[in-house]
Design an enzyme around this catalytic site. Structure first.
Site, PDB file in Angstrom:
ATOM      1  N   ARG A  10      44.887  23.941 -28.835  1.00 59.17           N
ATOM      2  CA  ARG A  10      43.649  23.727 -29.594  1.00 59.17           C
ATOM      3  C   ARG A  10      42.490  24.512 -28.987  1.00 59.17           C
ATOM      4  O   ARG A  10      41.660  25.072 -29.712  1.00 59.17           O
ATOM      5  CB  ARG A  10      43.343  22.237 -29.677  1.00 59.17           C
ATOM      6  CG  ARG A  10      44.240  21.528 -30.684  1.00 59.17           C
ATOM      7  CD  ARG A  10      44.148  20.020 -30.671  1.00 59.17           C
ATOM      8  NE  ARG A  10      44.992  19.479 -31.735  1.00 59.17           N
ATOM      9  CZ  ARG A  10      45.263  18.198 -31.903  1.00 59.17           C
ATOM     10  NH1 ARG A  10      44.751  17.294 -31.072  1.00 59.17           N
ATOM     11  NH2 ARG A  10      46.028  17.802 -32.900  1.00 59.17           N
TER      12      ARG A  10
ATOM     13  N   HIS B 249      45.587  25.237 -38.622  1.00 63.58           N
ATOM     14  CA  HIS B 249      46.672  24.997 -37.666  1.00 63.58           C
ATOM     15  C   HIS B 249      46.182  24.326 -36.383  1.00 63.58           C
ATOM     16  O   HIS B 249      45.007  24.326 -36.068  1.00 63.58           O
ATOM     17  CB  HIS B 249      47.474  26.280 -37.384  1.00 63.58           C
ATOM     18  CG  HIS B 249      46.787  27.345 -36.597  1.00 63.58           C
ATOM     19  ND1 HIS B 249      47.478  28.374 -35.999  1.00 63.58           N
ATOM     20  CD2 HIS B 249      45.496  27.558 -36.305  1.00 63.58           C
ATOM     21  CE1 HIS B 249      46.641  29.169 -35.383  1.00 63.58           C
ATOM     22  NE2 HIS B 249      45.439  28.704 -35.552  1.00 63.58           N
ATOM     23  N   GLU B 250      47.130  23.705 -35.698  1.00 65.07           N
ATOM     24  CA  GLU B 250      46.870  22.861 -34.520  1.00 65.07           C
ATOM     25  C   GLU B 250      45.951  21.686 -34.852  1.00 65.07           C
ATOM     26  O   GLU B 250      45.171  21.234 -34.017  1.00 65.07           O
ATOM     27  CB  GLU B 250      46.288  23.678 -33.358  1.00 65.07           C
ATOM     28  CG  GLU B 250      47.149  24.846 -32.920  1.00 65.07           C
ATOM     29  CD  GLU B 250      48.584  24.443 -32.586  1.00 65.07           C
ATOM     30  OE1 GLU B 250      48.813  23.276 -32.237  1.00 65.07           O
ATOM     31  OE2 GLU B 250      49.467  25.303 -32.704  1.00 65.07           O
ATOM     32  N   GLY B 251      46.054  21.182 -36.066  1.00 63.92           N
ATOM     33  CA  GLY B 251      45.277  20.008 -36.463  1.00 63.92           C
ATOM     34  C   GLY B 251      44.114  20.385 -37.348  1.00 63.92           C
ATOM     35  O   GLY B 251      43.173  21.036 -36.900  1.00 63.92           O
TER      36      GLY B 251
ATOM     37  N   GLN C 163      41.109  16.460 -36.682  1.00 66.51           N
ATOM     38  CA  GLN C 163      40.194  16.537 -35.538  1.00 66.51           C
ATOM     39  C   GLN C 163      39.074  15.503 -35.660  1.00 66.51           C
ATOM     40  O   GLN C 163      38.661  14.902 -34.662  1.00 66.51           O
ATOM     41  CB  GLN C 163      39.596  17.946 -35.424  1.00 66.51           C
ATOM     42  CG  GLN C 163      40.605  19.070 -35.268  1.00 66.51           C
ATOM     43  CD  GLN C 163      41.483  18.930 -34.043  1.00 66.51           C
ATOM     44  OE1 GLN C 163      41.065  18.396 -33.024  1.00 66.51           O
ATOM     45  NE2 GLN C 163      42.713  19.395 -34.141  1.00 66.51           N
TER      46      GLN C 163
END
Length: 607
Positions: A313, A457-459, A464
């Site tokens: 992240r 991507h990555e949340g 978040q």
């Protein structure tokens, strides 16, 4: 225009990273060694990455039926990056590392992200190996992690599935023990995996000898059923090619097959794949099922994977930042050289007068200053978080724990804020170019396309936001949020003593109080649905507050410096952010504080 002066100011004048060499781990380093690393990475990025950014965008990866084909430039860049030692930059000398501070490593990687984020610089490989160094057994570290740090092998993370997306509790990939005695395999308890994984970056290529997949899967219970939710998820090492305990390839391919390449809006130089595990295309020992080695304890896979996800992240935030910076540099250069229009006033009405360059127009200056404030502010935030990583790993116990908690609170911001606002910077870069910006004759349209992925991507932003408001500001009875408030208040008190900054210090203090009140109001009923209905506006407001703090703190250092164009620019960015951006948080926090249900309660039919 060079990135280097900005990095030098943030690292050395603001964060004082040279002082880290007073700590035992970094005792062999100095300003000279840090500068040498930056010099090397800047050169490689300039020679091996930047000239090929458009090439890898137009010559997308393709599958010839046997292997994925990538341009030679990608192979050359990947090799140069591995040979630089950056994959193991932060690792111990004993395993071939440089024992660099993470803040210097992160700064060095900015050159690659800015030159061509699509070619990549080993983010997932390093994160994969770091996870194994933390959670793997000794042979897993030696065989898998060390070969990734050397660049011989690369790594991925395999979480999402076609039917589950971000909902990891719905993971359906199964892992069953691989026969008698498999639990005592020296590489880890051996399982056979069957399932499908989606959105796997660098999931198939020929850049390295092997690809090490870290795969989330569930071990069935005694009745053959998968445990619902996330508590049943385990983590497995699944190599593309089978390996021996000495790290050598056995010559047998694991049962991991490419099901397809995803064709993306941006990041086209990086393969993005759908992988089938255990479909029987490459049976191992004549049996279908991908061989995987358990990492850590059964059912604890998600906790292990968060080690890699949190690292990724920050990496995503840094990539978004540098795409914003690249667009800013490109549009600034264009604005300085593009003549159009004439100045306001009587002189501008004479068509015989020469045209002015567009940088002389107030609205173009507004767009350039917005980009500069977003990109340079985000870079300061990312390097501050990297400095916290160094504190967490090398400071005394109390300070190290404070750094851990601050990172917990700031990680959703470090990922999401640059992803949103440096994307906006890229949009403004296109606007500065006018119609030309919308064509492929200029690079700014590619920067926007590449950056659009980073909010996903990555949340996603939604994830978040829920992480921040639903977990991070509440964890350990709000200790992390209090620590952040203490740091912000320390900056406010220092800035109050500087007449030029006092007004902005008061504005930040007011914003901090607003966010604190909204946090309490959101949770006033104690019902998660009430609080989290507006988690994204909360995330946006919180992020703007953090960036205002970062800019005020940076400005304290800039204010004390000798007069220069760089100093003038930094102080202007701070003023712009406080006057044009920080006031936005009131609207965001209004819906948070009132627990407004306009969105959440609207029936499906009304859409």
């Amino acid at each position: 225009m060079s990135l280097r002066p900005t990095l030098d100011f943030l690292l050395n004048d603001w964060l004082a990273v040279e002082g880290l060499n007073q700590r035992e781990r970094f005792a062999d380093h100095s300003r000279e060694t840090f500068d040498a690393v930056l010099d090397t990475c800047e050169r490689i990025a300039r020679e091996k990455y930047a000239p090929f950014n458009r090439l890898v965008d137009t010559q997308e990866p393709h599958f010839d039926g046997e292997k994925v084909i990538l341009p030679q430039a990608t192979h050359d860049a990947n090799r140069a990056y591995a040979e630089s030692g950056m994959l193991s930059a932060a690792q111990d000398y004993e395993i071939g590392g440089m024992q660099l501070p993470y803040s210097v490593e992160a700064a060095a990687n900015t050159f690659f992200a800015m030159a061509s984020v699509s070619i990549g610089s080993g983010l997932l490989t390093v994160g994969n190996a770091n996870l194994l160094m933390k959670h793997g057994n000794e042979l897993q570290k030696k065989v898998f992690a060390l070969n990734e740090f050397s660049g011989r092998w690369s790594g991925t993370m395999c979480l999402s599935e076609p039917q589950a997306g971000s909902s990891l509790s719905d993971v359906a990939t199964r892992a069953v023990p691989d026969g008698s005695g498999s639990e005592s395999d020296p590489l880890g308890a051996r399982f056979r995996l069957k399932g499908n994984k989606m959105w796997i970056s660098s999931g198939e290529h020929e850049l390295t000898e092997n690809i090490i997949h870290l795969v989330l899967a569930k071990i069935p219970d005694e009745n053959g059923k998968l445990v619902p939710g996330t508590r049943g998820i385990s983590l497995f090492i699944v190599p593309k090619k089978m390996v021996g305990t000495d790290g050598g390839l056995t010559g047998e391919r694991n049962d991991v097959a490419l099901a397809g390449l995803n064709h993306k809006c941006g990041w086209r130089g990086t393969t993005n794949t759908l992988l089938n595990f255990g479909e029987g295309k490459y049976p191992v020992g004549g049996e279908a099922g991908a061989v995987g080695y358990l990492v850590g304890q059964p059912g604890k896979g998600l906790a292990c994977m968060f080690h890699m996800m949190n690292e990724a992240r920050i990496g995503v935030g840094l990539a978004a930042t540098m795409l914003g910076m690249a667009g800013y540099h490109a549009s600034l250069d264009y604005a300085k050289n593009r003549p159009q229009g004439r100045p306001m006033g009587p002189a501008g009405k004479d068509p015989a007068q020469p045209q002015t360059r567009i940088i002389e127009h107030a609205d173009v200056k507004r767009m350039l200053l917005a980009q500069k404030s977003y990109a340079e502010g985000a870079l300061a935030l990312e390097l501050y978080c990297a400095r916290l990583v160094d504190e967490h790993h090398t400071a005394e116990a109390a300070a190290a724990d404070d750094a851990r908690l601050l990172l917990e609170v700031l990680t959703p911001i470090a990922k999401s804020w640059p992803s949103e606002w440096c994307l906006e910077a890229n949009s403004l870069a296109i606007q500065v170019h006018g119609g030309y910006g919308y064509t492929r004759d200029f690079p700014v349209e590619q920067y926007w396309r590449d950056n659009r992925l980073n909010m996903i991507h990555e949340g996603t932003h939604g994830i978040q936001g829920m992480d921040l408001l639903g977990r991070k500001v509440l964890m350990e009875e709000g200790k992390g949020l209090k620590l952040l408030a203490d740091r912000m208040n320390a900056t406010i008190q220092r800035a109050m003593q500087v007449p030029e900054l006092a007004e902005h210090a008061n504005a930040l203090a007011h914003s901090l109080a607003q966010v604190g009140a909204a946090t309490k109001a959101a949770w006033a009923t104690g019902i998660p649905g009430d609080a989290l209905a507006n988690a994204v506006p909360y995330l946006q407001a919180f992020g703007h507050m953090v960036l205002a703090w970062i800019w005020l703190d940076v400005s304290l250092t800039a204010q004390a410096a000798a007069d220069s164009p760089a100093r003038t620019g930094r102080l202007a960015c701070m003023r712009f952010f406080f006057l044009y951006e920080l006031p936005k948080i009131g609207a965001w926090l209004n819906v948070v504080s009132s627990r407004d249900q306009t969105c959440a309660a609207l029936p499906e039919e009304a859409f």
